[in-house]
Write an enzyme that holds these catalytic residues in place. Sequence first.
Site, PDB file in Angstrom:
ATOM      1  N   CYS A 115       0.831  -1.223   0.000  1.00 32.05           N
ATOM      2  CA  CYS A 115       0.000   0.000   0.000  1.00 32.05           C
ATOM      3  C   CYS A 115       0.855   1.259   0.000  1.00 32.05           C
ATOM      4  CB  CYS A 115      -0.908   0.013   1.223  1.00 32.05           C
ATOM      5  SG  CYS A 115      -1.769  -1.523   1.453  1.00 32.05           S
ATOM      6  N   HIS A 261      -3.693   7.157   0.896  1.00 32.22           N
ATOM      7  CA  HIS A 261      -3.893   5.843   0.285  1.00 32.22           C
ATOM      8  C   HIS A 261      -5.325   5.416   0.584  1.00 32.22           C
ATOM      9  CE1 HIS A 261      -3.981   1.631  -0.404  1.00 32.22           C
ATOM     10  NE2 HIS A 261      -3.922   1.318   0.882  1.00 32.22           N
ATOM     11  N   ASN A 291      -9.893  -0.430  -2.843  1.00 28.53           N
ATOM     12  CA  ASN A 291      -8.477  -0.247  -2.471  1.00 28.53           C
ATOM     13  C   ASN A 291      -7.617  -0.842  -3.594  1.00 28.53           C
ATOM     14  OD1 ASN A 291      -5.903  -0.486  -1.428  1.00 28.53           O
ATOM     15  ND2 ASN A 291      -6.544  -1.313   0.552  1.00 28.53           N
TER      16      ASN A 291
HETATM   17  O1  UT7 Z   1      -4.592  -1.012   2.452  1.00 34.22           O
HETATM   18  C1  UT7 Z   1      -3.841  -1.524   3.514  1.00 34.22           C
HETATM   19  C2  UT7 Z   1      -4.332  -1.131   4.825  1.00 34.22           C
HETATM   20  N1  UT7 Z   1      -5.642  -1.692   5.049  1.00 34.22           N
HETATM   21  C3  UT7 Z   1      -6.393  -1.183   5.988  1.00 34.22           C
HETATM   22  O2  UT7 Z   1      -6.017  -0.221   6.610  1.00 34.22           O
HETATM   23  C4  UT7 Z   1      -7.708  -1.854   6.274  1.00 34.22           C
HETATM   24  C5  UT7 Z   1      -7.951  -1.812   7.748  1.00 34.22           C
HETATM   25  N2  UT7 Z   1      -9.129  -2.574   8.213  1.00 34.22           N
HETATM   26  C6  UT7 Z   1     -10.389  -2.296   7.835  1.00 34.22           C
HETATM   27  O3  UT7 Z   1     -10.613  -1.432   7.002  1.00 34.22           O
HETATM   28  C7  UT7 Z   1     -11.528  -3.012   8.529  1.00 34.22           C
HETATM   29  O4  UT7 Z   1     -10.999  -3.763   9.590  1.00 34.22           O
HETATM   30  C8  UT7 Z   1     -12.339  -3.947   7.587  1.00 34.22           C
HETATM   31  C9  UT7 Z   1     -13.186  -3.111   6.644  1.00 34.22           C
HETATM   32  C10 UT7 Z   1     -11.418  -4.844   6.794  1.00 34.22           C
HETATM   33  C11 UT7 Z   1     -13.292  -4.816   8.396  1.00 34.22           C
HETATM   34  O5  UT7 Z   1     -14.129  -4.007   9.182  1.00 34.22           O
HETATM   35  P1  UT7 Z   1     -14.352  -4.342  10.729  1.00 34.22           P
HETATM   36  O6  UT7 Z   1     -15.299  -3.361  11.251  1.00 34.22           O
HETATM   37  O7  UT7 Z   1     -12.986  -4.405  11.386  1.00 34.22           O
HETATM   38  O8  UT7 Z   1     -15.044  -5.750  10.686  1.00 34.22           O
HETATM   39  P2  UT7 Z   1     -14.552  -7.156  11.292  1.00 34.22           P
HETATM   40  O9  UT7 Z   1     -13.437  -7.715  10.500  1.00 34.22           O
HETATM   41  O10 UT7 Z   1     -14.356  -6.998  12.773  1.00 34.22           O
HETATM   42  O11 UT7 Z   1     -15.819  -8.051  11.074  1.00 34.22           O
HETATM   43  C12 UT7 Z   1     -17.066  -7.769  11.718  1.00 34.22           C
HETATM   44  C13 UT7 Z   1     -18.103  -8.798  11.281  1.00 34.22           C
HETATM   45  C14 UT7 Z   1     -17.622 -10.228  11.423  1.00 34.22           C
HETATM   46  O12 UT7 Z   1     -18.729 -11.018  11.809  1.00 34.22           O
HETATM   47  P3  UT7 Z   1     -18.942 -11.435  13.353  1.00 34.22           P
HETATM   48  O13 UT7 Z   1     -17.714 -12.186  13.742  1.00 34.22           O
HETATM   49  O14 UT7 Z   1     -19.091 -10.145  14.112  1.00 34.22           O
HETATM   50  O15 UT7 Z   1     -20.189 -12.261  13.313  1.00 34.22           O
HETATM   51  C15 UT7 Z   1     -17.220 -10.616  10.022  1.00 34.22           C
HETATM   52  O16 UT7 Z   1     -17.302 -11.995   9.794  1.00 34.22           O
HETATM   53  O17 UT7 Z   1     -18.401  -8.620   9.896  1.00 34.22           O
HETATM   54  C16 UT7 Z   1     -18.223  -9.874   9.197  1.00 34.22           C
HETATM   55  N3  UT7 Z   1     -17.773  -9.578   7.850  1.00 34.22           N
HETATM   56  C17 UT7 Z   1     -18.607  -9.323   6.829  1.00 34.22           C
HETATM   57  N4  UT7 Z   1     -19.941  -9.300   6.756  1.00 34.22           N
HETATM   58  C18 UT7 Z   1     -20.490  -9.002   5.568  1.00 34.22           C
HETATM   59  C19 UT7 Z   1     -16.497  -9.480   7.412  1.00 34.22           C
HETATM   60  N5  UT7 Z   1     -16.484  -9.171   6.094  1.00 34.22           N
HETATM   61  C20 UT7 Z   1     -17.784  -9.068   5.718  1.00 34.22           C
HETATM   62  C21 UT7 Z   1     -18.419  -8.780   4.509  1.00 34.22           C
HETATM   63  N6  UT7 Z   1     -19.756  -8.758   4.470  1.00 34.22           N
HETATM   64  N7  UT7 Z   1     -17.727  -8.492   3.379  1.00 34.22           N
END
Ligand code: UT7
Length: 334
Positions: A115, A261, A291
Amino acid sequence: MYNSKITGLGHYVPDNIVTNTELSKMMDTNDEWIIERTGIQERRWVKEGSEDTTAVMGAKAARIAIKRAGLTKDDIDFIVFATLSPDYFFPGCGVQIQDMLDMPTIGALDVRNQCSGFIYALSTADQFIKTGMYKNILVIGAELHSSGLDKTTRGRGISVLFGDGAGACVLSRSEDNSKGILSSHLHSEGKYADKLIVESPSSKKWVPEIIDSEGEDISYFPYMDGTFVFKHAVVRFSEAIMEGLSANNLTVADLDLFIPHQANLRISQFVQRKFKLNDDQVYNNIMSYGNTTAASIIIALSEAWEKGKIKDNDLVVLAAFGSGFTWGSVVIRW
Ligand code: UT7
């Protein structure tokens, strides 16, 4: 010492638009979740069978940048190409650009900083210009993620985030020391390498192991500890901006345009709120492209310039954070 300035910009994204609703037909996800957590509405994914590869998209963006710089391919002295999704394990995409653009046998360097790849690439090119070694350098960021994503529910935490595309600029020698790239700042923290990683193909795996492996090998898919990466991203983005401004005795009040980014709209908005920037001071396009990793900053810069959002003498700060971890910033007086 010379100074360097961006003299031409270009970008290319594939035509194929993939909406969140289309993704919900491939995996258990939905438009609301993706928009609420990331801000992404759609992304471009190269269609299977298309001529577009990472290098081909990079070449398309590069041709536009060279033309807009008022140069020809024969004026370019060096190529720096940033990507985490090269066409081949080796050689890198830089040499493919030399060939595709039918350039003389100039040097071509590949940058592997994910990134932050474009920040590292631009900073590297800047050093070559400053020392007087080269006059015009083609700097490219390009990614083709969609061919390597896990498009099942298992991979939904990652695959909904990433898009394909390419951007390029020409960085040229300038005699005017008050304009152009004022400084660049690069960092890494490798102890978190496994927090955002694609493990394979890997030279740690011996060929018999690959041949003997049964079933699907998920080490070929990207893995991210999203929450962990998010927490570090907001801190490092803020540090990278402040480091760049302080190094030039500037403050947030001097900032005309911040181009982060495009990792997550929520990260950009957090930084915007923290520094009390108005909407005109921050450029985001993750809503349309997702992204695109090493391509994201240069696509955004090119698009912002096309829309007339960058004027002569503006102070533009680019900043990135991502896999490695790596992060950094570039401060530009336009
Ligand atoms: O480019 C390099 C740098 N990258 C970044 O900086 C990205 C940093 N991270 C993020 O942007 C966020 O952490 C994400 C967008 C990737 C994820 O968001 P989050 O709020 O941290 O969600 P999470 O991973 O904690 O997941 C929450 C819930 C989970 O379900 P449970 O365990 O609460 O039942 C996931 O399984 O959302 C679920 N989930 C989804 N649900 C629907 C994960 N992906 C999806 C999805 N659709 N695509």
